[in-house]
Structure formats: C-alpha cells, structure tokens
Design a protein around this motif. Structure first.
Motif, PDB file in Angstrom:
ATOM      1  N   HIS A 578     -90.584 -51.838 -58.956  1.00 40.93           N
ATOM      2  CA  HIS A 578     -90.065 -51.709 -57.596  1.00 40.93           C
ATOM      3  C   HIS A 578     -91.181 -51.178 -56.691  1.00 40.93           C
ATOM      4  O   HIS A 578     -91.429 -49.970 -56.646  1.00 40.93           O
ATOM      5  N   PRO A 579     -91.832 -52.049 -55.953  1.00 39.49           N
ATOM      6  CA  PRO A 579     -92.965 -51.631 -55.120  1.00 39.49           C
ATOM      7  C   PRO A 579     -92.566 -51.059 -53.764  1.00 39.49           C
ATOM      8  O   PRO A 579     -93.410 -50.904 -52.890  1.00 39.49           O
ATOM      9  N   ASP A 580     -91.275 -50.732 -53.577  1.00 40.37           N
ATOM     10  CA  ASP A 580     -90.853 -50.175 -52.282  1.00 40.37           C
ATOM     11  C   ASP A 580     -91.319 -48.723 -52.172  1.00 40.37           C
ATOM     12  O   ASP A 580     -91.968 -48.185 -53.076  1.00 40.37           O
ATOM     13  N   ARG A 581     -90.935 -48.047 -51.057  1.00 42.48           N
ATOM     14  CA  ARG A 581     -91.493 -46.735 -50.743  1.00 42.48           C
ATOM     15  C   ARG A 581     -90.551 -45.569 -51.060  1.00 42.48           C
ATOM     16  O   ARG A 581     -90.780 -44.450 -50.594  1.00 42.48           O
ATOM     17  N   ARG A 582     -89.525 -45.789 -51.853  1.00 41.14           N
ATOM     18  CA  ARG A 582     -88.575 -44.699 -52.112  1.00 41.14           C
ATOM     19  C   ARG A 582     -89.236 -43.509 -52.811  1.00 41.14           C
ATOM     20  O   ARG A 582     -88.952 -42.351 -52.495  1.00 41.14           O
ATOM     21  N   LEU A 583     -90.098 -43.791 -53.758  1.00 38.43           N
ATOM     22  CA  LEU A 583     -90.808 -42.712 -54.433  1.00 38.43           C
ATOM     23  C   LEU A 583     -91.654 -41.919 -53.448  1.00 38.43           C
ATOM     24  O   LEU A 583     -91.701 -40.685 -53.496  1.00 38.43           O
ATOM     25  N   ASP A 584     -92.293 -42.619 -52.523  1.00 34.83           N
ATOM     26  CA  ASP A 584     -93.160 -41.979 -51.532  1.00 34.83           C
ATOM     27  C   ASP A 584     -92.356 -41.090 -50.590  1.00 34.83           C
ATOM     28  O   ASP A 584     -92.808 -40.015 -50.182  1.00 34.83           O
ATOM     29  N   MET A 585     -91.158 -41.533 -50.232  1.00 29.52           N
ATOM     30  CA  MET A 585     -90.340 -40.803 -49.273  1.00 29.52           C
ATOM     31  C   MET A 585     -89.833 -39.480 -49.830  1.00 29.52           C
ATOM     32  O   MET A 585     -89.477 -38.578 -49.070  1.00 29.52           O
ATOM     33  N   LEU A 586     -89.787 -39.349 -51.153  1.00 30.80           N
ATOM     34  CA  LEU A 586     -89.391 -38.086 -51.776  1.00 30.80           C
ATOM     35  C   LEU A 586     -90.573 -37.141 -51.949  1.00 30.80           C
ATOM     36  O   LEU A 586     -90.448 -36.093 -52.599  1.00 30.80           O
ATOM     37  N   ALA A 587     -91.716 -37.492 -51.352  1.00 27.31           N
ATOM     38  CA  ALA A 587     -92.927 -36.663 -51.414  1.00 27.31           C
ATOM     39  C   ALA A 587     -93.392 -36.450 -52.851  1.00 27.31           C
ATOM     40  O   ALA A 587     -93.997 -35.414 -53.170  1.00 27.31           O
TER      41      ALA A 587
END
Length: 790
Positions: A578-587
C-alpha cells in the motif's frame, strides 16, 4: 491462668499472609515476579551480558507487554501530578481512563502511586493472595463453616486456581473482591441497614473499578444470582422468608447503585470507549476448554505452556488443593440444602459451559452478552463454588464425627466421603493418562502427578469418618489447615519466575539508537513481530502500533497495513503493498525489522520509501523517508468536506492523496478569514499527557493537522478562545486557523469523565453520610438471624 482465645480475624489474616509470603518469598530478598525472559528472548537483546534465556512457565507475555508497562505509565503520570486520562505513547494516542481494564482508580492501583513501580508490583502479589484468602474465609464463616475449613477455602481461592494463575492481570484484581461482595449481600439479608449497605457498595465499587469488563460481568452474574438466592430464602419458614424480603432487595439494589455511582468516574468514559471499539457486537466466541482439561483440578504443573497434562495456562489453571477436591462432596452433609444447591449449581453449570458440555455450552452461545465473552474463563465460578462447598462439607463432617450418631447418619458420611474419593480418583486417572515427560528434578516431583496422588491420599485419609471420630477437633483443625497450606505453597511458589530490579527492561543497543533518533517526536512501528509489542513505553519512544484494544475507526484507517485482529501490528508486506500516505500521517518515522523473517528484505525492496539507518543483533531500523511531523499545516484551499469515516478513509487511501497539501474534513469546515494558499511554516510542538501546545505563524488560512487519534473530549483554544477540534483525514485532529501568529492548546477533557466524577463525588458524600449517620437514623435490624458457625 486461662489463656484468651485469639481473634478469628487475626488468625485468618496471619495464615493468609504466611501462605502468601511463602509463595512469593523471593520478594523479601528484593526479587520481582516478572517474566523478563519473554522480552529478552527477542534478538535485540542477544548482545546483552547475562541475557535471560527462556524459562518454563505459563503464558505470561501480557505481564511484560501490557500489565507492567501500563502500570508504570499510570503511576508515573499520577506521581507527576496529572490524571492519566489519555495515553499518548501508543496507537497515535487513545483514551486511557476509558480503556477500563488498567484500573486507574482501582484499589489495586493505589500502591503504585506511593511506591516505586517494581516495589508496588512485587508487594501486590502478596497483598492480592492475602486479601482473596481473607475475604473468602470470612464469607465461608458467614455461611456457617468452622474456622479451619473456612481457612482452607480461603487458601484455595487465593493460593490456587484462578487468582494465583492470573496474578498480575486485572482479572485477579477483580476476583479478589468477589467474596467480599457475596459477604456483603449475605450480611444485608440479616441487617439491611445503612452501614452494611455502604460496606457492600465499597466492595462493589472495587470490583467495577478493577476494570476488566469480562471479569466484572462474571462477578455481576454471580453476585446477582446469589442475591436472588438469598431473596428466595431457601429453608426458611414462609412467614420469615417474606418478613424482610422487600427491605433486603432494596438494600441490595441500593448497595449496587451506590457502588456503581462510586465508580462512575471510570465507568462512563469506559462506556464511551467500548462503544467505539473494533469489535463485532454479534461475535460469538465459542471459547471452551477440551473436556480432558478438567484434569486441571488435580494438575499441579504450572511451569510449562501447555503444562505436562496438556492444559493451557493460565486459562486452564484450576488447582485448588486436594482437600477442596475431596471435601467438596462432603457438602451433601451440610444442613442448609439451599446454599449447597446454589453453589453446586453454579459450579456444575459454569463447568459445563467452560468445557463445552451440551446443552449448557449451546445455551451460553445464544445468551446476550454471555456469548460475546470467552466462555472458557467461566472456570472462575468453579474456583469460587468448590472452596465454599468444601468448607461447608468439611465442617459438617467434623461435626458429625464429634456426635454419637446412629447407623444411618454414619453411612451417609461414609457415602459422601466415598463419592469425593471416587471423583478425585477419576480425575487423577485422567491426569496420569494425559501427563507426559520424565520427572527429573525436585520441582518436577512436586508438580507432577505423583505429588497430586500423594496430597489426595493425605486429604482422603484425614477426612475419612473413622479418622475424624478419633482425632480431637483441635488436632483435626490444625491438620487440615497445615495440609492445605503445604499443598498450596508447594503448588504456587514455582508459578512465577523472578528477576532482580536491574534485569527489568534492560537496555539493548538497537533501542538506544531508536531513543536518540526519536528525540524529534517521530513515532516507531514494529513490523512482523521484530520486537515485543508496547516496548517503546519502557524505552522512551512513542509507537504508532500497540497491543491493545483499538477503535473501529482506527481499524478501518489501517486496514491492509496491519495483521487482522483487535490490535495494531504492522506487517512489512502490508506496508509495501500500500503506497499511500497513511503511515506517514501517523508520524511513523522509524520502522523496526528483523532478519529472522522477511521484514528487512521486504522494506529494503523500496529504497525510495524506506532507508536502513541502524542495525544490531539481527534487528534493523529503517527510516520512513516520507513521514510527516507530529503536526503540520495544510492550506485551507486544499480542504475538502466529506461525510462519514468510510468516505474519509477512501479519500486518504488514494495513491494520489497528498496530506501536505490536502486535508479531508469529516463534517463542516468553519469559515476562515482568508482562504489564500500558504506556505508550510514551522510548527513548534510541546506535548504532555492529554495536552498539545503549539506556536504557529500562518501566512494564509490553513488547517493545522495533529497526527494523533481524534476522539470526543478534545478541546482547542486558539489565542485563548475556544475553537472546534475537527476530525480530519479519517482519524486525526485538526484546527482551522486564519492569518497571523497563533498559540494553540489542545486538551483532552472528556465530558464523560466530568459527569462521572460528579456522580462519584455525590455517591461518596452519600456514602459518608450513610455510614456516619447518628444511630437514631439507622433502621432496625431485620428479622433474619445470623446463621452461626457449625
């Protein structure tokens, strides 16, 4: 000079404490009952000098991944002068007081607020066993059991089976108080007055504040059934049965209501949290033990998982001592048939559910609430019922042995004894058939089938009618207490491994590297079980994952990134797929992998997203190159309104979604002074427990997104004025800002806690007034006389 008889309460407390100390004597020399080998079995500790190797014990992983770290967090927060309402270190934050089972306001938590966490943890084991034994002993005495058999029941309840096996879990902290609730209900039958109401309410509140919802539910079922049993008044004349039934029911309901009111400050936030959990309300657990696990009643092995008889620990731990197993059949001799029938019914019915015996198991799977909890833990009812039956039965046998009785009563006594011996023998045969493994040490001898057979033989011999008739009553009393104590001490003192204080969560090279790198606030995620869950709480860094119940919204948000279940456990395959940004948004800036599985190679296959920055002892740290800070600004022009969590999650899961320039607002976005695009200025963030402070200069209208979980109860102040906390990007928090410099303070102030606190204060004042009311205010005693000891 005639010696004064010692006070019964003093004797009971002394025996209980002596057995508790004998079980956990290592506490007195500074050792802590904690299975740290579970943690150090991970490769990250391979280079630690004197690394603890895996030891033989039951399944105790939760003690080091949840119970001890969570106790430490709560204690540290309180000692710093804050209420632990919010948990900022796991799962991008979640409501702590609402999590219930960690008992923020439970009596069991009080030692942690005044003592160091290791000291409080160690002493709690002795205190828990002692209280359980004392309360059960007093309850059995109340039912009419003689002192010695009542002590046997108390030792069995506190030092065996359920309470001992679950020591360290909130489950045991609740179970301890259940006999106190039953005792209060029985007192209310005789004296439905104000002081007994208050004391019973305090016991009810202690059960509820213990937190573990399933065990609270079981305790409520048992207490409610016992209250109904007492209201029916089996064995009493109709006139006396109805004389004070109404007053008794009113008093019992008043105690329950007062107890619920005292615990409202924890219950109301808990109800709010439970309503949002990632659980299927229609889920049927169908949890049960295999029928052969009934051998746990005579299995002393608590040093393996599963143990030598193939019984899972702690769920299958049932050992209560051989005097209880043999003596419970003697309850057929007890004069009060109603009490025997009640506790026998509770024991048999719960055992049938726990071991999957039809039709009880099928009925339980169709009952509301009952079907939604693990029915295998209904062995709790057995561990209450059997000691009570044994105390009444042994008392009756001792009394009959002291009288000159005819052939019929003597035959009845032999028949009841024979029934207990035959039942115990059948269990021992089953144990021997299931047992495996050689006996190669003293520990194995003490916990193997041979020890069970030996203690069973001694119990059967001591309770034989011919022996009871020949021994003086005082000798019999001392003998049964001594046998029960030796039996349960030799059973329980090997249940828990212990460590020194220096061995509690020792440093590891890879964790030192993580702590230094996360100084800027970046969170950590562990993939493919490379480290124990929740480990960051003890090593100074925050985690985006966690072994804990999660909200349904967070479960939807992370779908595909984590393994299935009611917790957050990231997988390397899910992150790469899943290359979306959900992981990034959780810092989540750093990800921990291990080369013991495919985690390292999987992340290394995407060098544009993940870069390895540290390695030690087969454990690696990757940096998430696209991670966002704990708070960032999004131009107001990039805000988009949606309705519902599903629409929000669908938007952020799109590969084209850029959280730095777009924000999805669930609901209405407030009108701003200026909607011109803006650059992303720096955000200075200061975080505490339930508080986030920021100073921001905004060159145009924007939404500041805070990378922690949204939940009702968060409030915002912008430049001293109240502002709404927006639900953005599905599960995160946001605040709308206009042009200029701003100071923002976010605080977690749930209305559920404020309402609960108000109710608890009112209930406490009412309890104090009721307890200390002048004598002329108190009602007269009821007509029911106290059932004296046999």
């Amino acid at each position: 000079m005639r010696l004064r008889r010692p006070n019964v309460g003093v004797v009971v407390a002394a025996v209980a404490i002596a057995v508790a100390v004998a079980d956990f004597w290592k506490v007195l020399i500074g050792r802590i009952p904690l299975p740290m080998d579970v943690v150090e079995s991970f490769p990250a500790w391979a280079g630690v000098p004197g690394r603890l190797t895996a030891r033989h014990h039951g399944e105790m992983g939760d003690l080091v991944t949840q119970n001890y770290p969570f106790r430490a967090f709560t204690a540290t927060t309180v000692r710093h002068g804050h209420l632990p309402l919010w948990q900022p270190h796991l799962l991008a934050g979640y409501p702590w007081v609402g999590a219930l089972q960690w008992g923020v306001f439970s009596p069991s938590s009080l030692p942690y607020y005044v003592l160091s966490t290791p000291t409080a943890w160690a002493l709690s084991y002795i205190l828990r066993l002692s209280l359980a034994a004392v309360f059960m002993t007093l309850f059995c005495r109340r039912l009419g059991a003689a002192t010695a058999p009542a002590i046997v029941a108390g030792l069995a309840f506190g030092g065996g089976g359920y309470v001992l096996a679950w020591s360290g879990w909130p489950i045991a902290d609740i179970a301890v108080w259940v006999p106190a609730v039953l005792l209060g209900i029985d007192v209310l039958r005789e004296r439905p007055n104000r002081r007994p109401i208050v004391l019973t309410a305090l016991a009810v509140a202690a059960v509820i504040l213990g937190g573990h919802p399933q065990t609270v539910f079981y305790a409520g079922l048992l207490a409610g059934a016992f209250a109904v049993h007492r209201a029916i008044g089996w064995g009493l004349e109709p006139a006396r049965r109805s004389a004070t039934r109404g007053r008794f029911l009113i008093a019992t309901l008043s105690a329950a209501a007062l107890g619920a009111g005292l615990s409202a400050l924890q219950v109301l936030p808990g109800i709010e949290w439970l309503g949002r959990l990632h659980r299927n309300a229609n889920l049927v657990y169908r949890d049960r033990h295999p029928i052969g696990a009934i051998a746990g009643l005579v299995s002393r092995d608590v040093s393996h998982q599963p143990n030598g008889a193939g019984i899972a620990l702690p769920n299958g731990a049932l050992y209560l001592g051989m005097l209880v197993v043999v003596g419970s059949a003697l309850a057929l001799l007890w004069r009060s048939r109603g009490d025997v029938a009640f506790f026998a019914t509770v024991t048999i019915a719960s055992g049938c559910v726990a071991f999957g015996v039809p039709p009880f198991f099928s009925i339980a799977n169709h009952l509301p609430l009952v079907k939604a909890v693990p029915n295998g833990r209904m062995t709790f009812f057995m561990c209450v019922g059997l000691p009570v039956l044994a105390s009444l039965g042994i008392t009756a046998a001792m009394d009959r042995a002291g009288r000159r009785s005819g052939p019929a009563p003597r035959r009845a006594q032999w028949a009841a004894w024979a029934l207990g011996v035959v039942g115990t023998t059948m269990l021992l045969v089953l144990l021997v058939r299931r047992s495996r493994g050689p006996v190669s040490s003293l520990a194995s001898v003490l916990h193997g089938p041979a020890a069970s057979i030996c203690f069973a033989g001694l119990a059967a011999l001591l309770l034989a009618p011919a022996v009871l008739r020949r021994l003086p009553r005082a000798v019999t009393a001392c003998a049964i207490v001594l046998l029960a104590a030796v039996d349960l001490i030799t059973f329980g003192n090997a249940a828990f491994p212990s460590v020194t204080r220096a061995e509690i969560f020792r440093r590891a090279p890879i964790l030192d590297a993580l702590r230094l790198r996360t100084a800027d606030g970046g969170r950590v995620a562990v993939v493919d079980s490379a480290l124990p869950p929740n480990i960051g709480m003890m090593y100074g860094f925050d985690s985006g994952d966690g072994y804990e119940e999660i909200s349904a919204d967070l479960g939807r948000f992370l779908s595909g990134l984590v393994a299935g279940g009611q917790q957050v456990s990231f997988t390397s395959a899910g992150l790469v797929a899943h290359p979306d940004r959900r992981l990034d948004m959780l810092a989540i800036r750093y990800i921990v992998t291990s080369d013991y599985n495919a985690g390292r190679d999987t992340l290394a296959s995407q060098p544009s997203r993940f870069r390895q920055v540290a390695e030690a002892d087969h454990t690696q740290v990757f940096e998430n190159l696209h991670a966002l800070p704990r708070a960032w600004l999004v131009p107001a022009a990039g805000a988009r309104e949606v309705v519902g969590i599903d629409a929000a999650v669908a938007a952020v899961r799109a590969p084209s979604f850029d959280p730095a320039s777009e924000v999805v607002v669930d609901g209405h976005l407030p009108t701003l002074d200026d909607r011109h695009p803006t650059a992303l200025p720096p955000v200075i963030t200061s975080e505490g427990n339930g508080t986030v402070r920021m100073k921001i200069r905004v060159d145009g209208a924007a939404v500041v997104v805070v990378g922690q979980q949204w939940f009702p109860g968060w409030t915002a102040q912008v430049d001293g004025r109240r502002a709404p906390v927006l639900r953005v990007d599905g599960v995160l928090q946001g605040v709308a800002l206009g042009t200029g410099s701003h100071e923002i303070v976010l605080r977690y102030q749930p209305s559920s806690f404020r309402r609960g606190l108000a109710i608890s204060i009112i209930a406490l004042v009412a309890a104090l007034i009721l307890f200390w009311a002048p004598r002329r205010w108190r009602g007269a005693s009821a007509a029911f006389p106290k059932i004296g000891p046999a």
